[in-house]
Design an enzyme around this catalytic site. Structure first.
Site, short mmCIF file in Angstrom:
data_model
loop_
_atom_site.label_atom_id
_atom_site.label_comp_id
_atom_site.label_asym_id
_atom_site.label_seq_id
_atom_site.Cartn_x
_atom_site.Cartn_y
_atom_site.Cartn_z
N CYS A 159 -60.83 39.73 -57.44
CA CYS A 159 -59.54 40.06 -56.48
C CYS A 159 -58.41 39.71 -57.00
O CYS A 159 -58.37 38.51 -57.31
CB CYS A 159 -59.64 39.64 -55.11
SG CYS A 159 -58.37 39.96 -54.06
N GLU A 206 -42.46 27.89 -28.64
CA GLU A 206 -43.28 28.83 -28.94
C GLU A 206 -44.59 28.71 -27.96
O GLU A 206 -44.61 27.70 -27.19
CB GLU A 206 -44.05 28.14 -30.24
CG GLU A 206 -45.46 28.26 -30.89
CD GLU A 206 -45.65 29.96 -31.07
OE1 GLU A 206 -46.76 30.33 -30.82
OE2 GLU A 206 -44.78 30.39 -31.59
N PHE A 256 -40.30 31.85 -30.88
CA PHE A 256 -41.60 32.21 -31.73
C PHE A 256 -41.52 31.27 -32.72
O PHE A 256 -41.82 31.78 -33.94
CB PHE A 256 -41.66 33.75 -32.16
CG PHE A 256 -41.61 34.54 -30.56
CD1 PHE A 256 -42.53 34.86 -29.96
CD2 PHE A 256 -40.30 35.15 -30.34
CE1 PHE A 256 -42.34 35.70 -28.84
CE2 PHE A 256 -40.11 35.86 -29.29
CZ PHE A 256 -41.12 36.21 -28.52
N CYS A 295 -56.45 46.69 -49.93
CA CYS A 295 -55.25 47.22 -50.33
C CYS A 295 -55.01 48.78 -50.25
O CYS A 295 -55.84 49.35 -50.46
CB CYS A 295 -54.86 46.70 -51.82
SG CYS A 295 -54.70 45.08 -52.30
N ASP A 307 -38.76 35.29 -34.45
CA ASP A 307 -39.35 35.89 -35.22
C ASP A 307 -40.60 36.30 -34.51
O ASP A 307 -41.63 35.47 -34.42
CB ASP A 307 -39.76 34.77 -36.20
CG ASP A 307 -40.87 35.26 -37.33
OD1 ASP A 307 -41.07 36.48 -37.33
OD2 ASP A 307 -41.50 34.60 -38.05
N CYS A 313 -62.61 48.92 -52.00
CA CYS A 313 -62.28 47.81 -50.99
C CYS A 313 -60.89 48.39 -50.29
O CYS A 313 -60.31 49.13 -50.44
CB CYS A 313 -61.75 46.50 -52.08
SG CYS A 313 -60.94 45.33 -50.67
N CYS A 335 -41.86 41.52 -38.63
CA CYS A 335 -42.69 42.38 -39.40
C CYS A 335 -42.93 43.82 -39.04
O CYS A 335 -44.00 44.38 -39.39
CB CYS A 335 -44.24 41.53 -39.21
SG CYS A 335 -44.96 41.31 -37.84
#
Length: 406
Positions: A141, A288, A268, A67, A336, A64, A362
């Site tokens: 999973c 936003e 955001f 991950c 963000d 898979c 992120c």
């Protein structure tokens, strides 16, 4: 056969040897052999394993593509993610020593994008095989919430009803307070027959809502998420944090950074991940680009008692950032942005000299770039907190407090 020693782990999770040569599934310090194809080593065999190598806990890990790092010990991954933030900042000349990440537990992802393809006997749903368009079934999973795993038969039913024989559906399933919210992309046109099939699937699996190629096909209950005290009805496919635990860690860090703020602007803002909890103590102006998310935030605020005022505007902050004269009335900023960062908006925040900034990101690289801009404009980076809500992946999230020097 080529024999190599792995020097480091790349940002996509591949081991990297001198050259560079990329070795999927390898860890730093390992001696490996395989067939070299350009700058990639295929058919890897481990000669000397790393002390940080573990048996992947998921039975689907080898095939898979969901991950990337199940073969690495949790402690190694945590330190690697912390170091990714530290190194990104160091490349901008910024010294920081964040704590180890706050990591979400297994089986906690509340949203998953499943792929489904029709077969001669029905349909096959799951995730794509690594670097392939082949779909791998994932009935056990351990990444996603058990209610999402249990939804795989429903996803297959959607494939039978709405996928073409040659096409593939993307089915985004979100666990909400009122049941599963499903958003399908890539399906057949929504005609009367398909609509009837979707209604039957929704009843059989007790779904809250189904959206089909961006349009709500049917809604049995509003799909609701709780953000602070407020209950938000999500627009189809709207952004949300991947796990409840990760969201809590991010919100707690932002609240800590902005303790005592009198008036906050949330840039955001999405559906109000930060804006709604922050209005428990201060008024917030939320901005936003997505109008549907702004409407959802406003509706949630208006229907929740005991919150300070939220004002909002739908605005493309990449093309039309808030200017210093608009920002100067606030004493704190939450920002963000998406992975690309927010260079244009950060430049205006820097000029506005807002006293405090809670910077959520992120992407350590764009975070470091934007933070360097703010430091050059007179801010100090007081702390950085790493949050790992994408367990076993290479994704890194963080919250930082920047304070204007007096």
């Amino acid at each position: 056969m080529t024999e190599l020693t792995i020097e480091r782990l790349g940002h996509l999770g591949d081991g990297i040897a001198e050259g560079p040569v990329y070795v999927p599934g390898a860890l730093p310090g390992e001696r490996v052999t395989g067939t070299r194809e350009g700058d990639v080593l295929r058919d890897m065999r481990i000669l000397t394993p790393s002390a940080d190598r573990v048996a992947p806990p998921c039975p689907h890990a080898r095939a898979c593509g969901g991950c990337q790092l199940q073969h690495a010990a949790d402690g190694f991954v945590a330190e690697w993610k912390r170091d990714a933030v530290r190194q990104a900042l160091a490349q901008q000349g910024i010294a920081a020593d964040p704590d180890l990440p706050i990591t979400s537990p297994p089986r906690s992802r509340r949203r998953a994008a499943f792929s489904v393809r029709r077969t001669k006997k029905g349909a096959l749903a799951g995730f794509h095989m690594k670097a392939s368009d082949v779909i791998i079934a994932v009935p056990n999973c351990i990444l996603v919430h058990p209610e999402l795993v249990a939804a795989l038969p429903m996803v297959e039913a959607l494939g039978v009803a709405g996928a073409s024989r040659k096409g593939e559906l993307s089915v985004l399933v979100t666990l909400t307070e009122t049941g599963l919210d499903v958003a399908v992309q890539g399906g057949k046109p929504l005609d009367t027959t398909l609509h009837q099939s979707l209604a039957e699937i929704a009843r059989a699996h007790d779904l809250a809502r189904i959206a089909w190629d961006g349009e709500i096909a049917l809604q049995r209950r509003a799909p609701v998420l709780r953000l602070g005290r407020a209950e938000v009805t999500l627009p189809p496919g709207a952004f949300l944090q991947a796990t409840r635990e990760g969201e809590t860690a991010l919100v707690d860090a932002v609240k800590q950074a902005l303790t005592g703020a009198k008036r906050v602007v949330d840039l955001f803002a999405g559906c109000g991940t930060f804006a709604l909890p922050l209005t428990e103590s201060a008024p917030v102006h939320a901005v936003e680009g997505d109008r549907a998310m702004m409407r959802a935030l406003d509706h949630a605020w208006r229907n929740t008692e005991g919150l300070k005022r939220i004002t909002h505007e739908a605005r493309d902050l990449f093309r039309d950032p808030l200017l210093p004269e608009e920002l100067s009335r606030f004493d704190a900023v939450v920002i963000d942005p998406p992975r690309a960062g927010a260079a244009a908006q950060v430049a205006q925040v820097a000029k506005a000299a807002v006293p405090r900034i809670a910077h959520v990101s992120c992407n350590p690289a764009t975070f470091a770039r934007d933070t360097a801009t703010l430091i050059a404009a007179g801010y100090d980076l007081e702390w950085v907190r790493v949050v790992d809500q994408f367990r076993w992946s290479t994704h890194v999230e963080l919250v930082a407090l920047l304070r204007r020097r007096s």
